[in-house]
Structure formats: C-alpha cells, structure tokens
Design a protein around this motif. Structure first.
Motif, short mmCIF file in Angstrom:
data_model
loop_
_atom_site.label_atom_id
_atom_site.label_comp_id
_atom_site.label_asym_id
_atom_site.label_seq_id
_atom_site.Cartn_x
_atom_site.Cartn_y
_atom_site.Cartn_z
N GLN B 8 0.83 -1.21 0.00
CA GLN B 8 0.00 0.00 0.00
C GLN B 8 0.86 1.26 0.00
O GLN B 8 0.35 2.36 -0.11
CB GLN B 8 -0.92 0.01 1.22
N ALA B 9 2.16 1.09 0.16
CA ALA B 9 3.06 2.24 0.22
C ALA B 9 3.54 2.61 -1.18
O ALA B 9 3.92 1.73 -1.95
CB ALA B 9 4.26 1.89 1.09
N PRO B 10 3.53 3.90 -1.50
CA PRO B 10 4.06 4.33 -2.79
C PRO B 10 5.58 4.35 -2.74
O PRO B 10 6.16 4.45 -1.66
CB PRO B 10 3.51 5.76 -2.93
N PRO B 11 6.24 4.27 -3.91
CA PRO B 11 7.69 4.44 -3.90
C PRO B 11 8.03 5.89 -3.59
O PRO B 11 7.17 6.77 -3.72
CB PRO B 11 8.10 4.06 -5.32
N VAL B 12 9.23 6.15 -3.19
CA VAL B 12 9.79 7.47 -2.92
C VAL B 12 9.22 8.08 -1.64
O VAL B 12 9.96 8.29 -0.68
CB VAL B 12 9.58 8.47 -4.09
N GLN B 13 7.91 8.34 -1.58
CA GLN B 13 7.37 9.07 -0.43
C GLN B 13 7.35 8.23 0.84
O GLN B 13 7.39 8.77 1.94
CB GLN B 13 5.97 9.57 -0.74
N ALA B 14 7.27 6.92 0.68
CA ALA B 14 7.26 6.04 1.85
C ALA B 14 8.31 4.95 1.68
O ALA B 14 8.67 4.59 0.57
CB ALA B 14 5.88 5.41 2.03
N GLN B 15 8.77 4.43 2.81
CA GLN B 15 9.80 3.39 2.75
C GLN B 15 9.20 2.02 2.46
O GLN B 15 9.92 1.09 2.05
CB GLN B 15 10.56 3.35 4.09
N GLY B 16 7.90 1.89 2.68
CA GLY B 16 7.27 0.58 2.64
C GLY B 16 7.48 -0.21 1.36
O GLY B 16 7.56 -1.44 1.38
N CYS B 119 -5.52 -14.01 -0.57
CA CYS B 119 -5.68 -14.35 0.85
C CYS B 119 -6.08 -15.82 1.02
O CYS B 119 -5.64 -16.49 1.95
CB CYS B 119 -6.75 -13.48 1.49
N LEU B 120 -6.92 -16.31 0.11
CA LEU B 120 -7.41 -17.68 0.23
C LEU B 120 -6.37 -18.69 -0.19
O LEU B 120 -6.35 -19.82 0.29
CB LEU B 120 -8.67 -17.85 -0.64
N THR B 121 -5.48 -18.27 -1.10
CA THR B 121 -4.53 -19.21 -1.71
C THR B 121 -3.22 -19.28 -0.95
O THR B 121 -2.48 -20.25 -1.09
CB THR B 121 -4.25 -18.77 -3.17
N SER B 122 -2.92 -18.25 -0.15
CA SER B 122 -1.59 -18.14 0.44
C SER B 122 -1.58 -18.60 1.90
O SER B 122 -2.56 -18.43 2.61
CB SER B 122 -1.11 -16.69 0.36
N ASP B 123 -0.44 -19.14 2.31
CA ASP B 123 -0.27 -19.50 3.71
C ASP B 123 -0.05 -18.26 4.57
O ASP B 123 -0.42 -18.23 5.75
CB ASP B 123 0.93 -20.44 3.86
N ARG B 124 0.62 -17.26 3.99
CA ARG B 124 0.88 -16.02 4.72
C ARG B 124 0.63 -14.83 3.79
O ARG B 124 1.07 -14.85 2.64
CB ARG B 124 2.34 -15.95 5.22
N VAL B 125 -0.04 -13.82 4.35
CA VAL B 125 -0.25 -12.57 3.63
C VAL B 125 0.41 -11.47 4.44
O VAL B 125 0.09 -11.30 5.63
CB VAL B 125 -1.76 -12.28 3.44
N VAL B 126 1.32 -10.73 3.84
CA VAL B 126 2.05 -9.71 4.57
C VAL B 126 1.84 -8.36 3.88
O VAL B 126 2.09 -8.22 2.68
CB VAL B 126 3.55 -10.04 4.65
N THR B 127 1.36 -7.39 4.67
CA THR B 127 1.04 -6.07 4.14
C THR B 127 2.11 -5.06 4.49
O THR B 127 2.61 -5.03 5.63
CB THR B 127 -0.32 -5.59 4.72
N PHE B 128 2.47 -4.23 3.52
CA PHE B 128 3.42 -3.14 3.76
C PHE B 128 2.69 -1.83 3.47
O PHE B 128 2.31 -1.55 2.34
CB PHE B 128 4.66 -3.31 2.89
N GLY B 129 2.49 -1.04 4.51
CA GLY B 129 1.66 0.15 4.40
C GLY B 129 2.46 1.42 4.36
O GLY B 129 3.62 1.47 4.77
N GLY B 130 1.81 2.44 3.84
CA GLY B 130 2.31 3.79 4.02
C GLY B 130 1.54 4.31 5.23
O GLY B 130 1.30 3.60 6.18
N ARG B 131 1.10 5.53 5.18
CA ARG B 131 0.23 6.02 6.25
C ARG B 131 -0.90 6.80 5.61
O ARG B 131 -0.73 7.29 4.50
CB ARG B 131 1.04 6.90 7.21
N SER B 132 -2.00 6.95 6.30
CA SER B 132 -3.23 7.63 5.88
C SER B 132 -3.98 6.89 4.80
O SER B 132 -3.57 5.88 4.32
CB SER B 132 -2.98 9.05 5.41
#
Lengths: 93, 132, 120
Positions: B8-16, B119-132
């Motif tokens: 969910q994080a954009p490049p440049v503005q966020a590190q995510g 979500c249904l197919t994967s054993d793990r779902v990992v989210t990388f967020g920005g903020r807001s």
C-alpha cells in the motif's frame, strides 16, 4: 501466534498502543522502518509487558543510527522465518 | 510455504515499497513461493513505467520488474485504485480515450478480487503500508 | 467462525484520506467473492460510522450510503473499539449501523479468530 509488524514512529503512539493491546502472550512484535525508534531506552517502560518478544529489523535500525543490543536485531531472512513460525502477520501502520 | 504480499506504500514518499521488495527477495531466497504481489491504494504507483531515477538511486518499479522477470512473479495493480490515479495500461487508455498509457511491463491491472483470492490461496499474507 | 475468514482493520477517520472507502471496498469485494469478512474500527475509524455525514460540499460521496448497504452484502460483523468511542465522547447510538463494541482484552482473540488480517 501472530507476528505483528509496526512501522510508525513514537509520535504515532496510538498505533503502537493498539498493536500492544492486540498482542497475545505468545505473539511477537517486529519493529520496522520508523517503528525501530520504539526500541530506544526512552520507551522501555512501554515495551516492558512485551519483554523478550520484541524484535527490530536490523537494516532499519542501522539506517537511523539506532544502536541496539544485537540480540534484538534480525535480518530480512529472519523476518521471513518469523512469518513462517507464526500463524499470520498483522501490520500496524 | 506460499506467500502473498500487499503493497500500500508508494515508492519514494514512503519506505514501505522498498521494505516490501527486500522482504520479497528474502522470501524467495528462503525457498518459499510468492503467489502474488498486490498493489493497492497509493501502492499502485509502484507500477509506473515513467519514473526517472537519479543514477545513484535505485528505481523501485524497475526492481519489481527485475524480480518479477527472474522469478515469474504475478504483480497485480488494483485497477480501480490505478485508473483513478492516472496509472493505466493500453487497454484502459483505449477505454477512457487517452492517447498514452504508463503501466510498466511485468505489471497487470486487475480487480480487488485478486487480493481476496491471494488471501485464500496463500499460507501467509504480509502487508506493507504507508500512512493515511 | 468459518474455516477461512478475513478481518479488515481500519484506523483512519473518513474523508481526510481514502482509507475508509478503501477498507470498505476490500470488505465488499470479500462479500462478492462469498468470503466471510469482519470489519474492525479502531482509533479515529470510529468517526467513519458517525450518522449524519453530508460530504457534498467537499466533492465526496457519502460513506453512510455505502455503510447502509453492508447488511445487503451480509457484512454484519462490525467491531468497534469501546475505548475509541469513549475517548471521543461517542456512544454506539451515534453510529449509523449496529456494532459490537470490544475492549482491549477482546482484541487479541478477534485477531486470532480470523484466518487473515488485512490493515487498510
């Protein structure tokens, strides 16, 4: 068993507090990005209830000049291993 | 183990976005499979073909492309989030009457259903967020 | 709780960013694909559910209208942080939909009860 990741700095205390409240006794917290500042001694009291269950992404701490005991720091491979050893991952941001 | 990654994080503005890239490399290096990388909200900007990156910096979209090419990754950009932000492929350009498009090769526009399916197919779902 | 279920967590106030709408869109998509989904509103996200929103003047669509359609999509597991409400001087009766309030002690079990937890 849940792995929680948190990337928000101390100014966003609400994010940290929700994460902390959501943690069970067998969960682990991984501080990443700006979240690594929570591992500084100034915030030790707020992490007290999580003792032994807090890890810090080493590259993020090093990038920010946050000097921590090596035992707390993990690399990206260990991040993946934590994802595997926990049932799911919850991201706080 | 099968992973999916939500960015969910954009490049440049966020590190995510960069954190997600490093994580993806580590997942693959450990011998796991990545079912899908799904780009949502401002994370769709990871899929632009038009970044102009200073020579001493690394282009995030180019790194996703290289990783996807090497490991045959499914890079899916949320179509609803993307078209609103001016990130379109040739087909959407035709639909909306634009003469240009900018989705980078290796990325694909698709619906939020791809996120749910991941979500249904994967054993793990990992989210990388920005903020807001 | 069914075998596979998704919990969507939202913590943002509405309108100031697209987070509220984006979280709803994820939940609605889960429902379209017939996946059980719950929504958890923490911190400022409780403001998303306030009655009487009228965003015409800021050029946005009314979230209340989308929220009122949630029961039609069988999305009826809406959880709200009890302290988030109290800290903001709100009561469940101020909200557009019936919700279950949960306290901090119930938060961990809510996360544990779902297969996947998505933060938006």
């Amino acid at each position: 068993m849940i792995l929680h990741t948190l990337n928000q700095p101390p100014a966003n205390a609400a994010c940290f507090e929700r994460c902390r409240e959501a943690m069970s006794s067998d969960d682990t917290l991984l501080l990443i990005e700006d979240g690594v500042y929570w591992a500084l001694p100034a915030f030790a009291a707020r992490l007290e209830s999580l003792s032994g269950r807090v890890k810090v992404l080493a590259a993020d701490a090093a990038a920010r000049g946050v000097d921590l005991p090596a035992a707390h720091c993990i690399d990206d491979q260990a991040f993946v291993a934590l994802c595997v050893s926990h049932d799911k991952v919850v991201s706080w941001f | 183990m099968i992973f999916s990654i939500i960015v969910q994080a954009p490049p440049v503005q966020a590190q995510g976005a960069e954190t997600a890239l490093r994580f993806a490399r580590a997942v693959l290096a450990a011998g796991h499979r990545i079912h899908r990388v799904f780009f949502y909200r401002d994370g769709v900007h990871n899929g632009t073909a038009l970044t102009c990156t200073p020579q001493d910096e690394n282009s995030i979209p180019a790194q996703w492309q290289a990783l996807a090419a090497e490991h045959d990754l499914d890079l899916v950009v949320c179509i609803a989030a993307a078209v609103r932000r001016g990130l379109i492929d040739e087909s959407e350009a035709g639909r909306y009457g634009h003469r240009h498009w900018n989705l980078a090769d290796g990325f694909e526009l698709s619906g939020l259903g791809q996120l749910v399916e991941a979500c249904l197919t994967s054993d793990r779902v990992v989210t990388f967020g920005g903020r807001s | 709780m069914s075998a596979a279920s998704i919990l969507v967590i939202t913590r943002s106030a509405p309108y100031g960013s697209s987070a509220a709408r984006d979280a709803l869109d994820v939940a609605l998509t889960c429902s379209v694909f017939e996946q059980p989904v719950s929504l958890l509103f923490l911190d400022d996200a409780v403001f998303q559910l306030l009655k009487g929103q009228s965003p015409g003047g800021i050029g946005q669509k009314n979230l209340n209208a989308v929220q009122q359609s949630l029961p039609l999509y069988d999305i009826d597991r809406l959880y709200v942080g009890a302290r988030a409400l109290a800290e903001r001087g709100l009561h469940a009766s101020d909200l557009i939909l019936p919700v279950q309030t949960i306290d901090e002690a119930e938060l961990a079990s809510l996360l544990a009860d779902h297969t996947t937890v998505l933060s938006v």
